[in-house]
Design a protein around this motif. Structure first.
Motif: not given
Length: 376
Positions: A88-100
């Motif tokens: 499962q991939h997690y986003e870096i930015e956006g409402p569900d972003g977890i940062g880089s």
């Protein structure tokens, strides 16, 4: 009156010496490879070069699994078959972003927790969605800035409803001697932060501005309710319980030589140049299969002229920090840190790793007594 004073002085001196000297009990020196009882293989896809050594084991309704968080991806493997079940991939930015910039992650049965951007603790579900965000605590002027991180083998731990992690300095600098808010707790029910406090050993003053010898490693032992902290330059381990810090000798039988590094100005920055030939205590971990405390140590490091002189050992203790064995190993053959499985402690096994699978040697530390008998 004078006789009593002198007698008291010598009694206190003897007591002080006896409390600080290392135990005289001899322990066996064994080969770590002799404790291998099985091999675990985890498959890799074409986009994966390496798998981490930071897996967690769980029993689920659909079977036993190993899970890890790697490169913004949650990966789930069947155990013991080692087949990848989910990525499962997690986003870096956006409402569900977890940062880089993720400095630590922990996966429990229900959630993924990540330390993000040195600013937030984020809780996610297993489908890539953010559930909660909490601002990480600010630190005092005495600390200057925080580094909430798993650097130096300081994995995020969980016991009951508490996550524990640390603020580890990049280097130890003058002024940190009396600072003690290095340990952090997060209650997953009340969503509140608190500290478990400890101080460096006083000898750290000799090794300021060294980015290797100023490190520590932390582990929590649920059975004793103790936080244990291993410092790079100390034979003793700090034991923190009920707000009190004590010390327990947990060193090696080898002679160690700590060599402080140097610093070199580079424009507006300072470049730290550690002496890699120095001795140092490395990571600390807890084997839940055999209930053993593990402490890695670099007895002697390499030099450019003699890379082969490096020697490493793994020290094994029971839960009360009584020494049981020292295990010699070659970092070219076995990884230095691992994870828990029902059959034992898993370490990367480089000789069996291929482009298709990553191999782990399963170590059963409860076999130490058998190995002692075989060596007699």
């Amino acid at each position: 009156m004078r006789k009593f004073t002198l007698l008291s002085f010598f009694v206190l001196l003897i007591l002080g010496v006896s409390c600080s000297t290392k135990p005289q009990k001899e322990i066996p020196i064994l080969d770590l490879k002799d404790l291998i009882v099985d091999t675990l293989y985890l498959e890799k896809d074409t986009l994966t070069k390496d798998l981490s050594d930071n897996f967690s084991y769980y029993e689920t309704d659909s079977g036993e699994v190993l899970v890890t968080f790697l490169s913004h991806q949650l990966r789930v493997y069947s155990y013991p078959e080692g087949k990848q079940q989910k990525k499962q991939h997690y986003e870096i930015e956006g409402p569900d972003g977890i940062g880089s910039f993720i400095t630590g992650a922990f996966v429990d049965e229900n959630s993924l927790y990540v330390l993000s951007q040195q600013k937030e603790l984020i809780q996610c579900d297993f489908d890539g969605k953010v559930i909660h965000r909490w601002d990480l605590p600010k630190v005092s002027e005495a600390r200057k800035y925080a580094n909430y991180s798993t650097a130096g083998f300081n994995r995020i731990r969980k016991s009951g409803n508490e996550l524990s992690f640390v603020d580890i300095p990049y280097v130890f600098i003058d002024g940190f001697e009396d600072y003690d808010q290095w340990g952090m707790l997060f209650n997953t029910e009340s969503h509140s932060f608190s500290n478990f406090n400890f101080r460096y050993p006083k000898t750290i003053i000799e090794f300021t501005n060294d980015d290797q010898l100023g490190l520590f490693s932390h582990v929590y032992i649920p059975s004793t309710k103790e936080h244990l902290i291993s410092f790079a330059i100390s034979d003793s381990i700090a034991v923190v319980k009920n707000g009190k810090q004590t010390w327990k000798w947990a060193g090696t039988s080898e002679s160690l030589e700590y060599k402080k590094g140097t610093t070199v100005p580079s424009g507006e920055y300072i470049v730290f140049q550690p002496d890699h030939s120095s001795s140092k205590y490395n990571g600390l971990d807890y084997d839940t299969h055999a209930n053993k405390i593990l402490r890695w140590i670099r007895v002697k490091g390499p030099t450019l002229e003699n890379m082969a002189q490096e020697r490493n050992r793994l020290l094994v203790f029971d839960e009360k920090l009584n020494r049981e064995a020292e295990l010699e190993f070659d970092k070219k053959e076995l990884g230095m840190y691992g994870f828990n499985t029902p059959k034992g402690y898993a370490l990367s096994l480089y000789s069996e790793t291929t482009d298709d699978v990553t191999a782990f040697a399963i170590i059963d530390f409860s076999k130490i007594n058998e190995a002692k008998t075989d060596t007699k």
